[in-house]
Scaffold this active site. Structure first.
Site, PDB file in Angstrom:
ATOM      1  N   ARG A 259       1.116  -1.216  -0.016  1.00 48.01           N
ATOM      2  CA  ARG A 259       0.013   0.138  -0.132  1.00 48.01           C
ATOM      3  C   ARG A 259       0.959   1.435   0.011  1.00 48.01           C
ATOM      4  NH1 ARG A 259      -3.549  -3.002  -1.352  1.00 48.01           N
ATOM      5  NH2 ARG A 259      -5.217  -3.459  -0.523  1.00 48.01           N
TER       6      ARG A 259
ATOM      7  N   HIS B   3      -0.864  -0.966 -10.188  1.00 50.70           N
ATOM      8  CA  HIS B   3      -1.448  -1.645  -9.272  1.00 50.70           C
ATOM      9  C   HIS B   3      -1.881  -3.064  -9.654  1.00 50.70           C
ATOM     10  CE1 HIS B   3      -3.772  -1.657  -4.992  1.00 50.70           C
ATOM     11  NE2 HIS B   3      -3.163  -2.658  -5.289  1.00 50.70           N
TER      12      HIS B   3
ATOM     13  N   GLU C 292      -4.375   6.787  -6.548  1.00 51.71           N
ATOM     14  CA  GLU C 292      -4.967   5.785  -7.833  1.00 51.71           C
ATOM     15  C   GLU C 292      -6.107   6.378  -8.234  1.00 51.71           C
ATOM     16  OE1 GLU C 292      -4.376   1.974  -6.826  1.00 51.71           O
ATOM     17  OE2 GLU C 292      -2.382   2.064  -6.140  1.00 51.71           O
TER      18      GLU C 292
END
Length: 312
Positions: A230, A277, A259
């Site tokens: 994260r 991601h 994001e």
């Protein structure tokens, strides 16, 4: 009577039929507008919610979903799920710990290799007709430090140790007795002792900015950072400063604070490798993730213990 599952995730669509074949009715709401509409229009029908850490489920949403009994989170992190609100209602929360560990570990090693061996720039230069034979560091034999030694951390350690002869050390809240790796009592002490620092710990308030300016300074000018966990675990502002000043050699990042926005400062640097991601995304990981969700749902609605409960 079939149970209704509100599906907020957008990455496991191909395997959602596994839930439908087991008799679950799905309400798919993978965007903010669809999510709001689904909760407003189906609040009294929804028995379960399928979400992921960054998407979460708020206290207001939990309060609105009067029939909600279980929240299933794909992936290990559950930082945006309001656990207090769930606990107050007696709602069970599960996560997907370990379901995508193989894919994440594979991606971690791919990013690590790309970063140290400067693969993206070598590829781009070669495509432009250049022939820049830059000498890059070896990966084998490096000292690897891992923040968080859960299923993902252990899968990374195994690949690095057995495949690249790396020495492995780690930091977690307490030392594990079931692994042969060296434990350090803080991220700072770990960073001082390694060449590569991999972030593999869940997000949330307890891990926010574990990797700060001091840790990055300790990692040093020949040290590398890889984050597949994260973004909140790393102080992005301090990381950009460390990369610009040459305080660390480079960083490979699969996660970002806002994001899908990626800071221009990170994109402008030549000593970064950036991916959107995707570390945990693979057909195999998606299948295993949905299979775990199904087993948790089946156990819960049968009155049996769930497989991967989140402590609340």
């Amino acid at each position: 009577m079939s149970k209704t599952v509100l599906v907020l995730v957008e990455t496991v669509d191909d395997y959602l039929p596994l839930l439908e074949e087991a008799g679950y009715r799905l309400i798919r709401a993978p965007s903010p507008s669809l999510r709001a509409d689904a909760i407003a229009n189906h609040a009294h029908e929804i028995d379960a919610v399928l979400t992921r850490g960054p998407l979460g489920l708020t206290a207001a949403e939990i309060d609105t979903l009067h029939q909600l009994r279980i929240i299933c989170v794909i992936g290990a992190g559950y930082e945006q799920v309001d656990l207090a609100a769930a606990a107050a209602r007696g709602i069970t929360v599960t996560n997907g710990a370990g379901a995508n560990a193989t894919a994440v570990a594979d991606h971690t090693l791919a990013m690590l290799l790309a970063l140290l061996r400067d693969i993206p720039r070598a590829d781009a230069g070669t495509r432009r007709g250049e022939w820049n034979r830059v000498i890059s560091p070896s990966v084998s034999g490096k000292r690897l430090g891992i923040l968080g030694l859960g299923a993902v951390g252990q899968a990374i350690a195994k690949r690095a140790h057995l495949g690249f002869d790396m020495s492995i050390s780690y930091h977690s809240r307490t030392a594990r007795q079931d692994v042969p790796y060296a434990w350090f009592d803080s991220p700072l002490s770990l960073a001082r002792d390694v060449d590569i620092l991999v972030v593999a710990t869940p997000g949330g308030a307890t891990t926010r900015h574990l990797v700060d300016a001091q840790v990055l300074e300790a990692l040093g000018a020949e040290g590398y950072l890889v984050n597949i966990a994260r973004a909140s675990v790393v102080d992005t502002q301090a990381l950009v400063a460390a990369l610009e000043r040459g305080q660390i050699a480079g960083a490979a990042l699969d996660v970002f604070d806002d994001e899908p926005a990626v800071p221009d400062a990170l994109k402008a640097l030549g000593n970064t490798v950036l991916t959107p991601h995707v570390a945990g995304l693979s057909p195999e990981a998606a299948r295993d993730t949905v299979s775990l969700v199904l087993r948790n749902l089946q156990a819960f609605f049968a009155g049996e213990p769930v497989l991967t409960p989140v402590r609340q």
